[in-house]
Design an enzyme around this catalytic site. Sequence first.
Site, PDB file in Angstrom:
ATOM      1  N   LYS A 103       5.853   4.595   6.572  1.00  0.00           N
ATOM      2  CA  LYS A 103       5.175   3.989   5.427  1.00  0.00           C
ATOM      3  C   LYS A 103       5.687   4.636   4.151  1.00  0.00           C
ATOM      4  O   LYS A 103       5.445   5.816   3.893  1.00  0.00           O
ATOM      5  CB  LYS A 103       3.664   4.179   5.561  1.00  0.00           C
ATOM      6  CG  LYS A 103       2.889   3.567   4.417  1.00  0.00           C
ATOM      7  CD  LYS A 103       1.401   3.586   4.709  1.00  0.00           C
ATOM      8  CE  LYS A 103       0.600   3.129   3.510  1.00  0.00           C
ATOM      9  NZ  LYS A 103      -0.834   3.171   3.771  1.00  0.00           N
ATOM     10  N   LYS A 153       6.660  -0.313   6.873  1.00  0.00           N
ATOM     11  CA  LYS A 153       5.963  -0.882   5.717  1.00  0.00           C
ATOM     12  C   LYS A 153       6.479  -0.249   4.444  1.00  0.00           C
ATOM     13  O   LYS A 153       6.602   0.960   4.412  1.00  0.00           O
ATOM     14  CB  LYS A 153       4.476  -0.607   5.915  1.00  0.00           C
ATOM     15  CG  LYS A 153       3.598  -1.021   4.785  1.00  0.00           C
ATOM     16  CD  LYS A 153       2.192  -0.557   5.065  1.00  0.00           C
ATOM     17  CE  LYS A 153       1.410  -0.706   3.785  1.00  0.00           C
ATOM     18  NZ  LYS A 153       0.191   0.009   3.777  1.00  0.00           N
TER      19      LYS A 153
HETATM   20  C1  PBG Z   1      -4.292   2.088   3.206  1.00  0.00           C
HETATM   21  C2  PBG Z   1      -3.377   0.914   3.171  1.00  0.00           C
HETATM   22  C3  PBG Z   1      -2.646   0.402   2.090  1.00  0.00           C
HETATM   23  C4  PBG Z   1      -2.032  -0.761   2.543  1.00  0.00           C
HETATM   24  C5  PBG Z   1      -2.355  -0.905   3.880  1.00  0.00           C
HETATM   25  N1  PBG Z   1      -3.176   0.148   4.252  1.00  0.00           N
HETATM   26  C6  PBG Z   1      -2.584   0.858   0.681  1.00  0.00           C
HETATM   27  C7  PBG Z   1      -1.843   2.067   0.320  1.00  0.00           C
HETATM   28  O1  PBG Z   1      -1.305   2.793   1.146  1.00  0.00           O
HETATM   29  O2  PBG Z   1      -1.842   2.348  -0.874  1.00  0.00           O
HETATM   30  C8  PBG Z   1      -1.186  -1.690   1.711  1.00  0.00           C
HETATM   31  C9  PBG Z   1      -1.079  -3.084   2.215  1.00  0.00           C
HETATM   32  C10 PBG Z   1      -0.549  -4.066   1.242  1.00  0.00           C
HETATM   33  O3  PBG Z   1      -0.067  -3.737   0.137  1.00  0.00           O
HETATM   34  O4  PBG Z   1      -0.622  -5.254   1.578  1.00  0.00           O
HETATM   35  N2  PBG Z   1      -3.692   3.313   3.070  1.00  0.00           N
END
Ligand code: PBG
Length: 295
Positions: free
Chosen positions: A166, A219
């Site tokens: 991520k 992601k």
């Molecule tokens: C929680 C989370 C996030 C997203 C998914 N789980 C936000 C982040 O990490 O700031 C983002 C998903 C999206 O942008 O569609 N941590």
Amino acid sequence: MVYPLFVCSGSGVRKEITSLPGCYHLSADKAAEEARELESLNIPGLILFGLPAHKDARGSSGYDPNGAVPQAIRAIKDAVPEIVVITDVCLCEYTDHGHCGVVDAQGRVDNDTTLELLAKMALVHAQAGADMVAPSDMMDGRVATIRRALDISGFTHTPIMSYAVKYCSAFYGPFREAAESAPAFGDRRGYQMDPANAREALLEAAADIEEGADILMVKPALPCLDIISQVRAMSNLPLAAYNVSGEYAMLLAAEQKGLINGDAAMMEMLTCIKRAGADFILTYFAKRAARFLGD
Ligand code: PBG
């Protein structure tokens, strides 16, 4: 495809999210209706994000057995037992400071204290009937900690889909408005990954495999097609990609301005994420793409 749902407490709530046109804040009863619609479109799964009525420093609403997510899980499972209900496991939606973990006196995220709370949250979701839990916090050791907590309580069959890779991405902007989870100070670079670094993706994926992840996720998706393909090559676990909020919102904005053919661009995006090696895709386009494919 897996469709993200934002669930809140109360009943009869279906409120469009300004930053994500076509997506809604839903109370449990409305989330169940949405699940019926997903089923009718042959979308096999959804992922739940919670909007708590109350936020505090330790994100306690996130592991409340009567919180928005457990309520939605029960309502959805009652209405549509076959749909795969995945839950996002992270503190940022529930903390008043908006960070993904507990913050210490120096303002740093305390990795190990956070692990216990994430494990508690995953267990509460499993007890409410979630089919799969998906930790997205990026703390070190969370997959192992959650696996142990689930196993000890008899949830040996509940799989973990790990947001293994991520990146700290600007493309999460619309989500943070939807989940009211923008950090109140600082940013997430201390725990999310540097987009300039590709090899760290392989280290993170390897660590999560070692800790017992059942599915890996990369992601965001579009800026990371190379990473999806590298993770595909290094593991035979199922691989997911998250086509995130900013990817959705920018396509809709361009379409609205008449700059792009929305359906064609959507299908190209999804096809290329698949081509890169994703077995499945978490996407706000799920319903629109299913309708397009159905036509
Ligand atoms: C929680 C989370 C996030 C997203 C998914 N789980 C936000 C982040 O990490 O700031 C983002 C998903 C999206 O942008 O569609 N941590």
